[in-house]
Design an enzyme around this catalytic site. Structure first.
Site, PDB file in Angstrom:
ATOM      1  N   ARG A 138      52.855  14.864  -5.249  1.00  0.00           N
ATOM      2  CA  ARG A 138      52.034  14.053  -4.338  1.00  0.00           C
ATOM      3  C   ARG A 138      51.725  12.686  -4.943  1.00  0.00           C
ATOM      4  NH1 ARG A 138      49.982  17.291  -0.116  1.00  0.00           N
ATOM      5  NH2 ARG A 138      49.541  19.458  -0.634  1.00  0.00           N
TER       6      ARG A 138
ATOM      7  N   ASP B 100      56.636  16.455  11.606  1.00  0.00           N
ATOM      8  CA  ASP B 100      57.855  17.227  11.337  1.00  0.00           C
ATOM      9  C   ASP B 100      58.161  18.108  12.550  1.00  0.00           C
ATOM     10  OD1 ASP B 100      59.927  18.043   9.485  1.00  0.00           O
ATOM     11  OD2 ASP B 100      58.803  19.864   9.111  1.00  0.00           O
TER      12      ASP B 100
ATOM     13  N   VAL C  90      61.232  15.597   1.970  1.00  0.00           N
ATOM     14  CA  VAL C  90      60.809  14.449   1.153  1.00  0.00           C
ATOM     15  C   VAL C  90      59.519  14.743   0.404  1.00  0.00           C
ATOM     16  CG1 VAL C  90      61.981  12.723   2.568  1.00  0.00           C
ATOM     17  CG2 VAL C  90      59.657  13.423   3.176  1.00  0.00           C
TER      18      VAL C  90
ATOM     19  N   LYS D 157      45.958  17.844   3.106  1.00  0.00           N
ATOM     20  CA  LYS D 157      45.660  16.858   2.106  1.00  0.00           C
ATOM     21  C   LYS D 157      46.734  15.802   1.981  1.00  0.00           C
ATOM     22  CE  LYS D 157      45.776  20.807  -0.799  1.00  0.00           C
ATOM     23  NZ  LYS D 157      45.747  21.476  -2.074  1.00  0.00           N
ATOM     24  N   GLY D 158      47.878  16.041   2.627  1.00  0.00           N
ATOM     25  CA  GLY D 158      49.019  15.140   2.454  1.00  0.00           C
ATOM     26  C   GLY D 158      48.733  13.691   2.776  1.00  0.00           C
TER      27      GLY D 158
HETATM   28  P1  IMP Z   1      54.691  20.045  11.008  1.00  0.00           P
HETATM   29  O1  IMP Z   1      55.940  20.840  10.810  1.00  0.00           O
HETATM   30  O2  IMP Z   1      54.946  18.799  11.834  1.00  0.00           O
HETATM   31  O3  IMP Z   1      53.589  20.883  11.549  1.00  0.00           O
HETATM   32  O4  IMP Z   1      54.259  19.546   9.572  1.00  0.00           O
HETATM   33  C1  IMP Z   1      53.436  20.372   8.806  1.00  0.00           C
HETATM   34  C2  IMP Z   1      53.207  19.847   7.444  1.00  0.00           C
HETATM   35  O5  IMP Z   1      54.308  20.225   6.666  1.00  0.00           O
HETATM   36  C3  IMP Z   1      53.071  18.356   7.259  1.00  0.00           C
HETATM   37  O6  IMP Z   1      51.791  17.861   7.513  1.00  0.00           O
HETATM   38  C4  IMP Z   1      53.411  18.241   5.794  1.00  0.00           C
HETATM   39  O7  IMP Z   1      52.276  18.517   5.008  1.00  0.00           O
HETATM   40  C5  IMP Z   1      54.444  19.335   5.625  1.00  0.00           C
HETATM   41  N1  IMP Z   1      55.822  18.774   5.651  1.00  0.00           N
HETATM   42  C6  IMP Z   1      56.674  18.681   6.676  1.00  0.00           C
HETATM   43  N2  IMP Z   1      57.825  18.093   6.308  1.00  0.00           N
HETATM   44  C7  IMP Z   1      57.686  17.813   4.989  1.00  0.00           C
HETATM   45  C8  IMP Z   1      58.540  17.193   4.001  1.00  0.00           C
HETATM   46  O8  IMP Z   1      59.668  16.741   4.233  1.00  0.00           O
HETATM   47  N3  IMP Z   1      58.014  17.121   2.754  1.00  0.00           N
HETATM   48  C9  IMP Z   1      56.773  17.573   2.407  1.00  0.00           C
HETATM   49  N4  IMP Z   1      55.953  18.133   3.300  1.00  0.00           N
HETATM   50  C10 IMP Z   1      56.403  18.267   4.570  1.00  0.00           C
HETATM   51 MG    MG Z   2      50.071  17.473   6.041  1.00  0.00          MG
END
Ligand code: IMP
Ligand code: MG
Length: 180
Positions: A165, A101, A153, A42-43
């Site tokens: 959010r 991330d 963040v 949902k981000g």
């Molecule tokens: P991934 O680690 O690239 O798979 O990211 C997974 C999910 O973690 C992202 O889509 C975000 O929803 C969440 N996420 C990663 N880094 C952050 C951050 O710094 N703040 C908030 N959510 C994060």
């Molecule tokens: Mg996300």
């Protein structure tokens, strides 16, 4: 809520300007291609709503919802909780994400959508945190809003425990906010 923020990394005005710039680029690149714009819930919802209105060429909206398998967060196994509804075979597809991330989510999303044989598949992420990338993830975003340092963040759709959010900017939380 605002009291929990240690510092603002990206202001509302910076967000507005960058989304406008990305809009010019995406409009040019997708002119006449009628792309399907896939948001990863949902981000992404806040960025998605802003971004779609800056893409000034016909396009289609779609969403998917993914999650990690319970208890296996360390392995990064993902599953589709809700798939897109459009048939994207032979279509130009653009994935919109809030943040790139470790890369687990986008790598999974990318492979899932690629298996549906789109004509093209690209990634636009509002934030990129390259320092956190998991070794072995070779996927690169095609469009990036802002590159951010290795800090957690919140705001502009991004959460900590489902909160923050709705902040209109990107900020870093005070350490005490994590402790609740
Ligand atoms: P991934 O680690 O690239 O798979 O990211 C997974 C999910 O973690 C992202 O889509 C975000 O929803 C969440 N996420 C990663 N880094 C952050 C951050 O710094 N703040 C908030 N959510 C994060
Ligand atoms: Mg996300």
């Amino acid at each position: 809520m605002e009291n929990d923020i240690l510092k603002v990394l990206i202001t509302e005005e910076q967000i507005r300007r960058r989304v406008q710039e990305l809009g010019v680029e995406l409009t040019k690149d997708y002119e006449g291609k009628d792309p399907v714009i896939v948001g990863v819930l949902k981000g992404v919802v806040v960025f998605y709503a802003d971004m779609i209105r800056q893409i000034k060429t016909p396009c289609q909206m779609d969403f998917m919802w993914i999650s990690s398998y319970a208890g296996t967060t360390s392995t990064g196994s993902m599953q589709v909780k809700r798939d897109i509804s459009a048939d994207i075979r032979g279509r130009h597809v653009l994935i919109l994400e809030d943040i790139f991330d470790t890369g687990n989510s986008l790598d999974f999303t990318y492979r899932h959508l690629l298996s549906k044989e789109p004509a093209s598949l690209k990634i636009c992420t509002f934030l990129d945190k390259p320092e956190r990338r998991k070794p072995g993830i070779t996927l690169k975003p095609d469009y990036v809003g802002y590159t951010v340092p290795n800090e957690f963040v919140v705001g502009y759709g991004l959460d900590f425990n489902e909160h923050y959010r709705n902040l209109p900017y990107i900020g870093v939380l005070k350490p005490e906010a994590y402790e609740g």
